[in-house]
Design a protein around this motif. Sequence first.
Motif, mmCIF file in Angstrom:
data_model
loop_
_atom_site.group_PDB
_atom_site.id
_atom_site.type_symbol
_atom_site.label_atom_id
_atom_site.label_comp_id
_atom_site.label_asym_id
_atom_site.label_seq_id
_atom_site.Cartn_x
_atom_site.Cartn_y
_atom_site.Cartn_z
ATOM 1 N N UNK A 229 21.004 -9.490 26.636
ATOM 2 C CA UNK A 229 22.160 -8.684 26.251
ATOM 3 C C UNK A 229 23.402 -9.528 26.011
ATOM 4 N N UNK A 230 23.662 -10.495 26.869
ATOM 5 C CA UNK A 230 24.884 -11.286 26.738
ATOM 6 C C UNK A 230 24.889 -12.112 25.448
ATOM 7 N N UNK A 231 23.836 -12.873 25.163
ATOM 8 C CA UNK A 231 23.832 -13.579 23.877
ATOM 9 C C UNK A 231 23.798 -12.621 22.688
ATOM 10 N N UNK A 232 23.159 -11.476 22.840
ATOM 11 C CA UNK A 232 23.153 -10.479 21.773
ATOM 12 C C UNK A 232 24.573 -10.043 21.446
ATOM 13 N N UNK A 233 25.370 -9.789 22.472
ATOM 14 C CA UNK A 233 26.761 -9.384 22.253
ATOM 15 C C UNK A 233 27.549 -10.492 21.554
ATOM 16 N N UNK A 234 27.303 -11.734 21.946
ATOM 17 C CA UNK A 234 27.996 -12.853 21.305
ATOM 18 C C UNK A 234 27.641 -12.920 19.816
#
Length: 296
Positions: A51-56
Amino acid sequence: MSSPVTFKDSLAKTAQHLETVLDDVLPKPIGHQAVVAEAMRYAAMGGGKRLRPFLLVQTAQLFGADDAGIWRAAAALECLHVYSLVHDDLPCMDDDDMRRGKPTVHKTYDEAIATLAGDALLTLSFELMASSSEDSARALSMVKALAVAGGVNGMIGGQVIDITVSEDARDEALITELQNLKTGALIEFGCHAGAVLAGASGDDVARVRRYARDMGLAFQIKDDILDVEGDADLVGKAVGKDADLGKATFVSILGLEPAREMAAELGERAKSHLAPFGKDADILCATVDFVLNRTH
């Protein structure tokens, strides 16, 4: 006419490409230090929502950027997140046996190798972030921001509160502060970094950070809900642990239904911050729905 890209397709595509990037940037198991490289790969590859890299990546794409530097930044963020999971699972911290549906690193290797693998993932994250932009000043600003998000005034600070403040001293305000640091800081960093690396304006960076802050808190409330009513096989780790330990959570303080309502309100507020971007922000808005409706 091609069909619009769905959130599910976008999340899967990002996770698939990130796996390729991680395979490239993680050290290969060679020489006497092979075992720690193996442990790093075991921890970082083949699992998780990303999720975190996806948001980036999605935030960078919102502002027109999708280059190799963006993906190195996404890998950097995931490496730092995974390091935190490896250390959180250690016997001296949460003492968990399962993570992402498989035995934790210290169970597969041992505590010393797990500690070192976490340390190595942390240091690798800064190495990767340092090469996230051809603009050296911009890359340096992201290295600093990542250090803050992961440090005493971010994720580590939240973890310290979690293990040092007694449960009976916790109220809604303290739990909110704890989770804004422990969980929310890296989620907010993802959107912050994606926007800055893409060259977004200061106002737009502020908008996506507000979105991430509200969505990050909703994410943690949903985590607390899943610990009460989730399926361990779907969640990929033990559930019911907070109640067994007598931990104060949004659910134990507010009650299950009020916690659910609070998460929904935060989700709507998160979406409202993206209104100026119109349909360009559809995937980021759909991310809020994913966070609120997930089963793991």
